[in-house]
Design a protein around this motif. Structure first.
Motif, PDB file in Angstrom:
ATOM      1  N   HIS A 127       0.968  -1.199   0.023  1.00 26.01           N
ATOM      2  CA  HIS A 127       0.046   0.226  -0.037  1.00 26.01           C
ATOM      3  C   HIS A 127       0.933   1.218  -0.145  1.00 26.01           C
ATOM      4  O   HIS A 127       0.327   2.135  -0.703  1.00 26.01           O
ATOM      5  CB  HIS A 127      -0.907  -0.030   1.158  1.00 26.01           C
ATOM      6  CG  HIS A 127      -2.211   0.940   1.094  1.00 26.01           C
ATOM      7  ND1 HIS A 127      -3.096   0.530   0.301  1.00 26.01           N
ATOM      8  CD2 HIS A 127      -2.283   2.013   1.666  1.00 26.01           C
ATOM      9  CE1 HIS A 127      -4.059   1.543   0.332  1.00 26.01           C
ATOM     10  NE2 HIS A 127      -3.473   2.438   1.170  1.00 26.01           N
ATOM     11  N   SER A 128       1.927   1.148   0.517  1.00 24.22           N
ATOM     12  CA  SER A 128       2.804   2.559   0.721  1.00 24.22           C
ATOM     13  C   SER A 128       3.644   2.445  -0.732  1.00 24.22           C
ATOM     14  O   SER A 128       3.417   3.788  -1.254  1.00 24.22           O
ATOM     15  CB  SER A 128       3.967   2.287   1.814  1.00 24.22           C
ATOM     16  OG  SER A 128       3.378   1.959   2.961  1.00 24.22           O
ATOM     17  N   LEU A 129       4.035   1.392  -0.934  1.00 27.71           N
ATOM     18  CA  LEU A 129       4.753   1.738  -2.585  1.00 27.71           C
ATOM     19  C   LEU A 129       3.768   2.209  -3.579  1.00 27.71           C
ATOM     20  O   LEU A 129       4.071   2.746  -4.393  1.00 27.71           O
ATOM     21  CB  LEU A 129       5.527   0.499  -2.707  1.00 27.71           C
ATOM     22  CG  LEU A 129       6.591   0.043  -1.850  1.00 27.71           C
ATOM     23  CD1 LEU A 129       7.282  -1.197  -2.030  1.00 27.71           C
ATOM     24  CD2 LEU A 129       7.830   1.213  -2.200  1.00 27.71           C
ATOM     25  N   ARG A 150       4.740  -1.230 -16.207  1.00 29.00           N
ATOM     26  CA  ARG A 150       6.114  -1.615 -15.790  1.00 29.00           C
ATOM     27  C   ARG A 150       6.226  -1.150 -14.258  1.00 29.00           C
ATOM     28  O   ARG A 150       6.581  -1.797 -13.451  1.00 29.00           O
ATOM     29  CB  ARG A 150       7.197  -0.632 -16.478  1.00 29.00           C
ATOM     30  CG  ARG A 150       8.461  -1.038 -16.039  1.00 29.00           C
ATOM     31  CD  ARG A 150       9.584  -0.314 -16.921  1.00 29.00           C
ATOM     32  NE  ARG A 150       9.274  -0.153 -18.343  1.00 29.00           N
ATOM     33  CZ  ARG A 150       9.105   0.995 -18.907  1.00 29.00           C
ATOM     34  NH1 ARG A 150       9.095   2.130 -18.592  1.00 29.00           N
ATOM     35  NH2 ARG A 150       8.864   0.871 -20.255  1.00 29.00           N
ATOM     36  N   SER A 151       5.563   0.023 -13.991  1.00 28.41           N
ATOM     37  CA  SER A 151       5.452   0.444 -12.575  1.00 28.41           C
ATOM     38  C   SER A 151       4.790  -0.445 -11.586  1.00 28.41           C
ATOM     39  O   SER A 151       5.089  -0.595 -10.608  1.00 28.41           O
ATOM     40  CB  SER A 151       5.076   1.801 -12.458  1.00 28.41           C
ATOM     41  OG  SER A 151       3.697   1.993 -12.767  1.00 28.41           O
ATOM     42  N   ILE A 156       5.082  -4.487  -7.386  1.00 30.40           N
ATOM     43  CA  ILE A 156       4.937  -5.870  -6.801  1.00 30.40           C
ATOM     44  C   ILE A 156       6.117  -6.296  -6.283  1.00 30.40           C
ATOM     45  O   ILE A 156       6.373  -7.063  -5.308  1.00 30.40           O
ATOM     46  CB  ILE A 156       4.306  -6.692  -8.053  1.00 30.40           C
ATOM     47  CG1 ILE A 156       2.839  -6.365  -8.217  1.00 30.40           C
ATOM     48  CG2 ILE A 156       4.399  -8.060  -7.603  1.00 30.40           C
ATOM     49  CD1 ILE A 156       2.191  -6.915  -9.203  1.00 30.40           C
ATOM     50  N   THR A 157       7.214  -6.215  -7.107  1.00 35.99           N
ATOM     51  CA  THR A 157       8.510  -6.838  -6.913  1.00 35.99           C
ATOM     52  C   THR A 157       9.277  -6.190  -5.457  1.00 35.99           C
ATOM     53  O   THR A 157       9.400  -6.858  -4.465  1.00 35.99           O
ATOM     54  CB  THR A 157       9.436  -6.877  -8.088  1.00 35.99           C
ATOM     55  OG1 THR A 157       9.013  -7.374  -9.012  1.00 35.99           O
ATOM     56  CG2 THR A 157      10.746  -7.382  -7.719  1.00 35.99           C
ATOM     57  N   LEU A 158       9.124  -4.929  -5.367  1.00 31.43           N
ATOM     58  CA  LEU A 158       9.728  -4.167  -4.413  1.00 31.43           C
ATOM     59  C   LEU A 158       8.843  -4.556  -3.121  1.00 31.43           C
ATOM     60  O   LEU A 158       9.385  -4.570  -2.116  1.00 31.43           O
ATOM     61  CB  LEU A 158       9.418  -2.753  -4.524  1.00 31.43           C
ATOM     62  CG  LEU A 158      10.594  -2.056  -5.555  1.00 31.43           C
ATOM     63  CD1 LEU A 158      10.427  -0.699  -5.685  1.00 31.43           C
ATOM     64  CD2 LEU A 158      11.995  -2.708  -5.320  1.00 31.43           C
ATOM     65  N   ALA A 162      10.404  -6.120   0.232  1.00 26.01           N
ATOM     66  CA  ALA A 162      10.462  -5.394   1.446  1.00 26.01           C
ATOM     67  C   ALA A 162       9.766  -6.288   2.525  1.00 26.01           C
ATOM     68  O   ALA A 162      10.120  -6.307   3.609  1.00 26.01           O
ATOM     69  CB  ALA A 162       9.698  -4.187   1.139  1.00 26.01           C
ATOM     70  N   SER A 163       8.647  -6.798   2.063  1.00 28.64           N
ATOM     71  CA  SER A 163       8.217  -7.701   3.161  1.00 28.64           C
ATOM     72  C   SER A 163       8.956  -9.108   3.536  1.00 28.64           C
ATOM     73  O   SER A 163       9.041  -9.132   4.744  1.00 28.64           O
ATOM     74  CB  SER A 163       6.960  -8.353   2.549  1.00 28.64           C
ATOM     75  OG  SER A 163       5.862  -7.367   1.904  1.00 28.64           O
ATOM     76  N   LEU A 164       9.691  -9.457   2.465  1.00 29.02           N
ATOM     77  CA  LEU A 164      10.721 -10.623   3.026  1.00 29.02           C
ATOM     78  C   LEU A 164      11.801 -10.052   3.890  1.00 29.02           C
ATOM     79  O   LEU A 164      12.059 -10.745   4.883  1.00 29.02           O
ATOM     80  CB  LEU A 164      11.411 -11.457   1.640  1.00 29.02           C
ATOM     81  CG  LEU A 164      10.505 -12.123   1.004  1.00 29.02           C
ATOM     82  CD1 LEU A 164      10.948 -12.541  -0.447  1.00 29.02           C
ATOM     83  CD2 LEU A 164      10.008 -13.155   1.599  1.00 29.02           C
TER      84      LEU A 164
END
Length: 169
Positions: A127-129, A150-151, A156-158, A162-164
């Protein structure tokens, strides 16, 4: 004064009525019921052989569609979770360390604790990203469909990375 306000509310300003007649063309006349208007609507659609609105199942899912739904879902989950936690802190007896000890005494395995950490950190990161992505759009940047896709993949990737990282702490 009240009579003037009611007259203006019912009839609109007479000078602006002619100027904005296109806006009043589809206005529902006073004195008709919603049921009558619905019957007129369906009669007209039947007479013109208009199809019914398509169901969501016929649409091809896209990255922006999934991202929008997920952003709303994480926003609802986060606000609901924060509200539930705040309400619990207000009404439950005892202090936070007491409940922390209670959870610790349940002896959840490391897999369940790791999954729970990820389940809490992913909505926050996503939600933040995605919110930053929306702020960039507010400046008029990245609005081409290729950039939007692309964004979306970048968010999704970030979010997963970040969660990991937060889960590993």
């Amino acid at each position: 004064m009240a009579l003037i306000l009611r007259t203006v509310a019912r009839q609109g300003l007479s000078s602006s009525r002619t100027q904005f007649s296109a806006l009043y063309r589809h206005a529902v006349p006073m004195g008709t019921s919603a049921k009558e208007e619905m019957n007129k609507f369906w009669d007209k659609n039947t007479r013109l052989s208009r199809p019914l609105s398509p169901h969501i199942s016929i649409y091809r899912w896209s990255v922006p569609m999934v991202m929008s739904i997920t952003h709303r879902g994480t926003g609802i989950a986060l606000s609901g979770g924060i509200s539930a936690f705040a309400l619990a802190a207000l009404v439950l007896p005892g202090s936070f360390p007491h409940y922390l000890d209670l959870v610790h005494s349940l002896s959840f395995g490391p897999a369940l604790i790791t999954a729970a950490k990820f389940a809490v950190s992913f909505p926050v990161a996503y939600h933040s990203l995605n919110g930053v992505r929306h702020l960039i759009w507010d400046f008029g940047k990245g609005l081409k469909i290729t950039e939007v896709n692309r964004s979306g993949y970048v968010v999704i990737t970030l979010s997963i990375l970040a969660s990991l990282a937060l889960t590993a702490l």
